[in-house]
Write an enzyme that holds these catalytic residues in place. Structure first.
Site, PDB file in Angstrom:
ATOM      1  N   ASP A  90      -4.028   3.803   2.523  1.00  0.00           N
ATOM      2  CA  ASP A  90      -5.348   3.596   2.607  1.00  0.00           C
ATOM      3  C   ASP A  90      -5.742   2.113   3.330  1.00  0.00           C
ATOM      4  O   ASP A  90      -7.100   1.737   3.414  1.00  0.00           O
ATOM      5  CB  ASP A  90      -6.470   3.942   1.487  1.00  0.00           C
ATOM      6  CG  ASP A  90      -6.039   2.975   0.315  1.00  0.00           C
ATOM      7  OD1 ASP A  90      -5.002   2.275   0.680  1.00  0.00           O
ATOM      8  OD2 ASP A  90      -6.636   3.120  -0.641  1.00  0.00           O
ATOM      9  N   ASP A 109      -5.322 -10.607 -15.320  1.00  0.00           N
ATOM     10  CA  ASP A 109      -6.591 -11.614 -15.128  1.00  0.00           C
ATOM     11  C   ASP A 109      -7.590 -11.397 -15.869  1.00  0.00           C
ATOM     12  O   ASP A 109      -8.193 -10.120 -16.186  1.00  0.00           O
ATOM     13  CB  ASP A 109      -6.710 -11.344 -13.502  1.00  0.00           C
ATOM     14  CG  ASP A 109      -7.133 -12.834 -12.946  1.00  0.00           C
ATOM     15  OD1 ASP A 109      -7.865 -13.538 -13.413  1.00  0.00           O
ATOM     16  OD2 ASP A 109      -6.566 -13.144 -11.806  1.00  0.00           O
ATOM     17  N   ASP A 143      -9.782 -16.828 -15.694  1.00  0.00           N
ATOM     18  CA  ASP A 143     -10.384 -17.295 -14.467  1.00  0.00           C
ATOM     19  C   ASP A 143     -11.548 -18.158 -14.829  1.00  0.00           C
ATOM     20  O   ASP A 143     -12.343 -17.906 -15.871  1.00  0.00           O
ATOM     21  CB  ASP A 143     -11.198 -15.942 -13.958  1.00  0.00           C
ATOM     22  CG  ASP A 143     -11.598 -16.161 -12.591  1.00  0.00           C
ATOM     23  OD1 ASP A 143     -11.026 -16.314 -11.586  1.00  0.00           O
ATOM     24  OD2 ASP A 143     -13.126 -16.034 -12.370  1.00  0.00           O
ATOM     25  N   ASP A 164      -1.816  -1.170  -3.883  1.00  0.00           N
ATOM     26  CA  ASP A 164      -2.120  -0.447  -5.014  1.00  0.00           C
ATOM     27  C   ASP A 164      -1.102  -0.488  -6.020  1.00  0.00           C
ATOM     28  O   ASP A 164      -0.227  -1.273  -5.779  1.00  0.00           O
ATOM     29  CB  ASP A 164      -2.453   1.182  -4.537  1.00  0.00           C
ATOM     30  CG  ASP A 164      -1.302   1.723  -3.841  1.00  0.00           C
ATOM     31  OD1 ASP A 164      -0.200   1.421  -4.084  1.00  0.00           O
ATOM     32  OD2 ASP A 164      -1.793   2.129  -2.820  1.00  0.00           O
ATOM     33  N   ASP A 166       0.726  -1.246   0.017  1.00  0.00           N
ATOM     34  CA  ASP A 166      -0.022   0.062  -0.139  1.00  0.00           C
ATOM     35  C   ASP A 166       0.830   1.288   0.097  1.00  0.00           C
ATOM     36  O   ASP A 166       1.496   1.514   0.979  1.00  0.00           O
ATOM     37  CB  ASP A 166      -0.949  -0.140   1.145  1.00  0.00           C
ATOM     38  CG  ASP A 166      -1.767   1.184   1.540  1.00  0.00           C
ATOM     39  OD1 ASP A 166      -1.849   2.101   0.450  1.00  0.00           O
ATOM     40  OD2 ASP A 166      -2.260   1.579   2.582  1.00  0.00           O
ATOM     41  N   HIS A 220      -4.221 -16.945  -4.653  1.00  0.00           N
ATOM     42  CA  HIS A 220      -5.048 -16.285  -3.592  1.00  0.00           C
ATOM     43  C   HIS A 220      -6.220 -16.925  -3.188  1.00  0.00           C
ATOM     44  O   HIS A 220      -7.125 -16.754  -2.387  1.00  0.00           O
ATOM     45  CB  HIS A 220      -5.591 -14.861  -4.386  1.00  0.00           C
ATOM     46  CG  HIS A 220      -6.443 -15.156  -5.601  1.00  0.00           C
ATOM     47  ND1 HIS A 220      -5.744 -16.089  -6.910  1.00  0.00           N
ATOM     48  CD2 HIS A 220      -7.911 -15.234  -5.847  1.00  0.00           C
ATOM     49  CE1 HIS A 220      -6.843 -16.127  -7.731  1.00  0.00           C
ATOM     50  NE2 HIS A 220      -8.123 -15.621  -7.251  1.00  0.00           N
ATOM     51  N   ASP A 221      -6.541 -18.541  -3.831  1.00  0.00           N
ATOM     52  CA  ASP A 221      -7.740 -19.204  -3.498  1.00  0.00           C
ATOM     53  C   ASP A 221      -7.049 -20.387  -2.496  1.00  0.00           C
ATOM     54  O   ASP A 221      -7.926 -20.998  -2.057  1.00  0.00           O
ATOM     55  CB  ASP A 221      -8.256 -19.732  -4.593  1.00  0.00           C
ATOM     56  CG  ASP A 221      -8.951 -18.673  -5.466  1.00  0.00           C
ATOM     57  OD1 ASP A 221      -9.290 -17.695  -5.057  1.00  0.00           O
ATOM     58  OD2 ASP A 221      -9.048 -18.929  -6.743  1.00  0.00           O
ATOM     59  N   GLU A 236      -7.606 -21.164 -16.078  1.00  0.00           N
ATOM     60  CA  GLU A 236      -7.741 -21.917 -14.753  1.00  0.00           C
ATOM     61  C   GLU A 236      -9.256 -22.800 -14.794  1.00  0.00           C
ATOM     62  O   GLU A 236      -9.925 -22.126 -15.318  1.00  0.00           O
ATOM     63  CB  GLU A 236      -8.300 -20.597 -13.616  1.00  0.00           C
ATOM     64  CG  GLU A 236      -8.405 -21.195 -12.238  1.00  0.00           C
ATOM     65  CD  GLU A 236      -9.447 -20.489 -11.468  1.00  0.00           C
ATOM     66  OE1 GLU A 236      -9.291 -20.745 -10.096  1.00  0.00           O
ATOM     67  OE2 GLU A 236     -10.280 -19.750 -11.822  1.00  0.00           O
TER      68      GLU A 236
HETATM   69  C1  GLC Z   1     -11.588 -18.047  -9.718  1.00  0.00           C
HETATM   70  C2  GLC Z   1     -10.949 -17.281  -8.881  1.00  0.00           C
HETATM   71  C3  GLC Z   1     -11.323 -16.640  -7.527  1.00  0.00           C
HETATM   72  C4  GLC Z   1     -12.804 -16.241  -7.884  1.00  0.00           C
HETATM   73  C5  GLC Z   1     -13.631 -17.236  -8.854  1.00  0.00           C
HETATM   74  C6  GLC Z   1     -14.967 -16.201  -9.250  1.00  0.00           C
HETATM   75  O1  GLC Z   1     -11.590 -19.329  -9.068  1.00  0.00           O
HETATM   76  O2  GLC Z   1      -9.474 -17.395  -8.781  1.00  0.00           O
HETATM   77  O3  GLC Z   1     -10.683 -15.923  -6.663  1.00  0.00           O
HETATM   78  O4  GLC Z   1     -13.557 -16.105  -6.746  1.00  0.00           O
HETATM   79  O5  GLC Z   1     -13.043 -17.404  -9.813  1.00  0.00           O
HETATM   80  O6  GLC Z   1     -14.209 -15.357 -10.106  1.00  0.00           O
END
Ligand code: GLC
Length: 565
Positions: free
Chosen positions: A25, A98, A206, A29, A21, A336-337, A264
């Site tokens: 905030d 993404d 995604d 960013d 950051d 991130h998941d 993905e």
């Molecule tokens: C993918 C992303 C995840 C998101 C989902 C819906 O799995 O990696 O973070 O919540 O798609 O977009």
């Protein structure tokens, strides 16, 4: 097809809201990223993948996009984005965006127009359906089919304005786009070309294997104990998916040099992945499969199951063999998941450093393109979550609500969320020992992990024995040793519950990788130990090389030999 430069590349994923950051905030960013690019260049990664930075109501932290061609003011602006892109390119790295086009935000102008009336020009840009026959629209059970959404609750939202329902496989603020409509597809292609023209180097797509749905959207089987049907047979790798991806390739990627595309694909099989990544079919360069991060998931989603190493090896072995001659793997432990791998498959206590290094070595030396998620390179751990009030993730909150409604013990649900919840990955990047791990001078949107005084980038970059420098060496090895990139893969010791061992062979060069997935010593019963007696020890994460092939707790070793016969 463009040349396969990404075979020798390593990708680093940035989750912008949690990376750095710059303005206090509490939210990461783009300027924060710019300020830390030397950390990434120093690590030696080739590509950065940015999780979504587009304007968004942030219902799912930006995976709900309301404008595909701008930057959310939370993160900066298009001008700052251009600065970031130039700074990345100056350091010889590439930048991948993404692409979230299975669904948009419900605040995207496309959806706003679509929901306006049944005769709106964009009505069929989304999946609108009337109530189930004979049912009163908007009443419980009147949804057009029985599907549940990934985030809990039904996959349909009733729209009182027009008396119909729209489909949302994720949150109700993420309506699914209707890819059957050619106008949707060409709008997406145009948007993608716009980013490529701006200079970006590719896309991480995604849930891209969800975009083709079986027409009619039939009911799915209802798993035991669940309130909703499982519709995945109607949207995973659907009937037109290959056509849509090939068309995207033709319209967007063809003729452009040195891009990277990765899809993905939850639930993708090896056989399907071969089709998706066969270069002659011109679809995507590689896919993210999920088998190895579902390996510790039992039949009951709310009962924690321990990983069996033999299961993990069977999965990787199957993928390595399946894509050996055609197609390409991506390799990842974290994103991130996913929870932090050192807490999940390693030991985040006494052997945190050793196990983080072992996991890194085993993953990176498979055949495929490795992905590093921010913080993995310093061995970041899961967060000590308490009650449900500590979680921010829409998936955790939605699934908790549904499970409790279905009669699950809230404590059981919390046990699983603490170990597996996505917020584990989303706590701030740990930069140094200053407050909030140096992530922000304000109040972070999610608190920093209390272990930051011990686990942070400043300490790690100074310590030659750190996880960071180990990852740096792994990346260097991929860049300098062709056997890491192109070598044939052979799994050894498939029945061993402690040791993970394999070889990579290219011409006369052979590498041997052995990792101890346990805190107790274990002896590797190699098929041909004599062949390795005078091999060079290339990497070792502990002070002593193994004696008589006994590896210490969480030890990892990599040997190289030249085969003479
Ligand atoms: C993918 C992303 C995840 C998101 C989902 C819906 O799995 O990696 O973070 O919540 O798609 O977009």
């Amino acid at each position: 097809m463009t040349d396969a430069w990404w075979k020798s590349a390593v990708v680093y994923q940035i989750y912008p809201r949690s990376f750095a950051d710059s303005d206090g905030d509490g939210m990461g960013d783009l300027r924060g990223i710019i300020q830390h690019l030397d950390h990434l260049a120093g690590l030696g990664v080739d590509v950065l993948w940015l999780s979504p930075i587009y304007p968004s109501p942030q219902d799912d932290n930006g995976y709900d996009i309301s404008d595909y061609q701008d930057v959310d003011p939370l993160f900066g602006s298009l001008e700052i984005f251009d600065e970031l892109l130039a700074a990345v390119h100056e350091r010889g790295m590439k930048l991948v965006m993404d692409l979230v086009v299975n669904h948009s935000s419900d605040e995207h102008p496309w959806f706003v127009e679509s929901r306006g009336s049944v005769s709106a020009a964009k009505r069929d840009w989304y999946w609108w359906e009337p109530a189930r026959e004979g049912m009163e629209p908007g009443t419980p059970g009147a949804e057009p089919n029985n599907w549940g959404s990934v985030f809990g609750g039904p996959a349909w939202e009733f729209d009182p304005g027009t008396g119909e329902y729209y489909l949302h496989l994720f949150s109700r603020k993420q309506p699914d786009l209707n890819w059957e409509n050619p106008a949707v597809r060409s709008a997406v292609h145009e948007m993608m070309r716009w980013w490529l023209d701006r200079g970006v180097d590719g896309f991480r797509m995604d849930v891209i294997n969800f975009i083709s749905k079986v027409p009619g959207l039939p009911d799915g089987p209802v798993p035991a104990g669940s309130a909703y049907g499982d519709g995945s047979a109607s949207f995973l790798n659907g009937p037109r998916i290959h056509e849509f991806l090939h068309e995207m390739y033709e319209q967007v990627v063809k003729g452009r040099e040195a891009l990277l595309t990765v899809g993905e694909m939850p639930g993708v099989t090896v056989e399907q992945a071969k089709l998706y990544t066969d270069p002659d079919r011109e679809e995507v360069d590689m896919v993210f499969q999920f088998d190895h991060v579902w390996a510790d998931r039992g039949p009951d989603p709310w009962a924690l199951q321990r990983l069996k190493l033999t299961d993990l090896k069977a999965i990787f072995g199957r993928w390595q063999a399946g894509l050996a001659d055609l197609g390409w793997n991506s390799l990842y432990w974290n994103n991130h998941d996913q929870p932090r791998v050192v807490s999940r498959y390693g030991d985040d206590g006494e052997f945190r450093v050793e196990s983080a290094k072992m996991l890194g070595a085993v993953l990176h030396l498979h055949r495929g393109t490795p992905y590093i998620y921010q913080g993995e390179e310093i061995g970041m751990t899961n967060y000590p979550f308490g009650g449900i009030g500590d979680f921010r993730d829409i998936e955790a909150l939605g699934q908790y609500a549904q499970a409790v409604e279905e009669g699950r013990d809230p404590e059981d649900v919390l046990t699983v969320l603490r170990a597996r919840g996505r917020d584990n990955a989303r706590t701030p990047m740990q930069w140094d020992t200053s407050p909030h791990a140096g992530f922000t001078t304000g109040t972070p949107w999610l608190p920093a992990n209390p272990r930051y005084p011990e686990i942070n980038a400043a300490l790690a970059t100074k310590d030659p024995d750190s996880v960071y420098h180990w990852y740096r060496r792994l990346i260097e090895l991929r860049h300098t040793e062709p056997a890491v990139v192109e070598g044939d893969f052979t799994m050894l010791l498939p029945h061993d519950e402690q040791l993970y061992a394999f070889t990579r062979r290219l011409g006369p060069t052979e590498l041997l990788v052995i990792g101890n997935f346990s805190g107790t010593p274990a002896r590797a019963e190699l098929p041909d130990p004599a062949a390795w007696s005078s091999a060079e020890l290339v990497l070792n994460n502990t002070a002593q090389p193994p004696a008589d092939w006994v590896l210490g707790p969480w030890q990892a070793v990599v040997y190289r030999r030249e085969v003479t016969a």
